[in-house]
Write a protein that holds these residues in place. Structure first.
Motif, PDB file in Angstrom:
ATOM      1  N   ASP A   3       0.854  -1.183   0.000  1.00 41.16           N
ATOM      2  CA  ASP A   3       0.000   0.000   0.000  1.00 41.16           C
ATOM      3  C   ASP A   3       0.898   1.243   0.000  1.00 41.16           C
ATOM      4  N   ASP A   5       0.309   4.188   1.005  1.00 38.44           N
ATOM      5  CA  ASP A   5       0.155   5.028   2.196  1.00 38.44           C
ATOM      6  C   ASP A   5       0.952   4.481   3.383  1.00 38.44           C
ATOM      7  N   THR A   6       1.327   3.246   3.316  1.00 32.90           N
ATOM      8  CA  THR A   6       2.105   2.630   4.390  1.00 32.90           C
ATOM      9  C   THR A   6       3.578   2.968   4.184  1.00 32.90           C
ATOM     10  N   LYS A  12      10.986   3.715   8.045  1.00 30.36           N
ATOM     11  CA  LYS A  12      10.872   3.488   9.489  1.00 30.36           C
ATOM     12  C   LYS A  12      12.258   3.427  10.134  1.00 30.36           C
TER      13      LYS A  12
END
Length: 151
Positions: A3, A5-6, A12
């Motif tokens: 996705d 949006d992730t 991270k």
């Protein structure tokens, strides 16, 4: 397909690294602030310690003369400081025949540690830190110095 949006796993990792770097920078800045604060306290304490030493020398010299002896203490701060030292000075005990004993007193600029050296050896005594030294400490030091060097 992931996705859009992730956040990607690498994003991270980068975000976590940025947080760790910011935390380290904050800790480093605080440590530097504390070191500078301690250095300022040490500078103030050096002036007070020198004054206390000079007063104790006057008192000791009066006591020596009152006792009918000829020895005399002298303290001479050095105008040239060695690297990392906030104070360097010579403390001598002399009599009419000359210098009986000569010590070099230094104070570390960062932490205020007092080091007394005589004849190339560091002397172990109660004078450990300029932030804590009192007139009584100088008095005990001078008395021990005198007792150990009486002719």
């Amino acid at each position: 397909m992931a996705d859009s949006d992730t956040p990607h796993e690498i994003e991270k990792i980068i975000a976590a690294r940025n947080v760790a770097d910011a935390s380290k920078a904050t800790a480093d800045a605080e440590a530097e602030r504390q070191a500078l604060e301690l250095e300022a306290k040490v500078k103030e304490a050096v002036a007070a310690a020198q004054e206390a030493l000079q007063e104790e020398i006057k008192s000791a010299n009066r006591a020596i003369k009152k006792g009918g002896r000829t020895e005399e203490f002298r303290y001479q701060p050095s105008p040239e400081l060695r690297s990392g030292k906030l104070l360097t000075g010579n403390l001598t005990l002399s009599d009419g025949a000359g210098v009986i004993r000569d010590y070099v007193i230094t104070v570390d600029a960062r932490d205020g540690k007092i080091v007394v050296k005589g004849h190339g050896q560091t002397m172990q005594q109660t004078l450990t830190n300029v932030l804590h030294v009192k007139s009584e400490d100088w008095s005990k030091f001078l008395s021990a110095f005198y007792a150990g060097n009486m002719r």
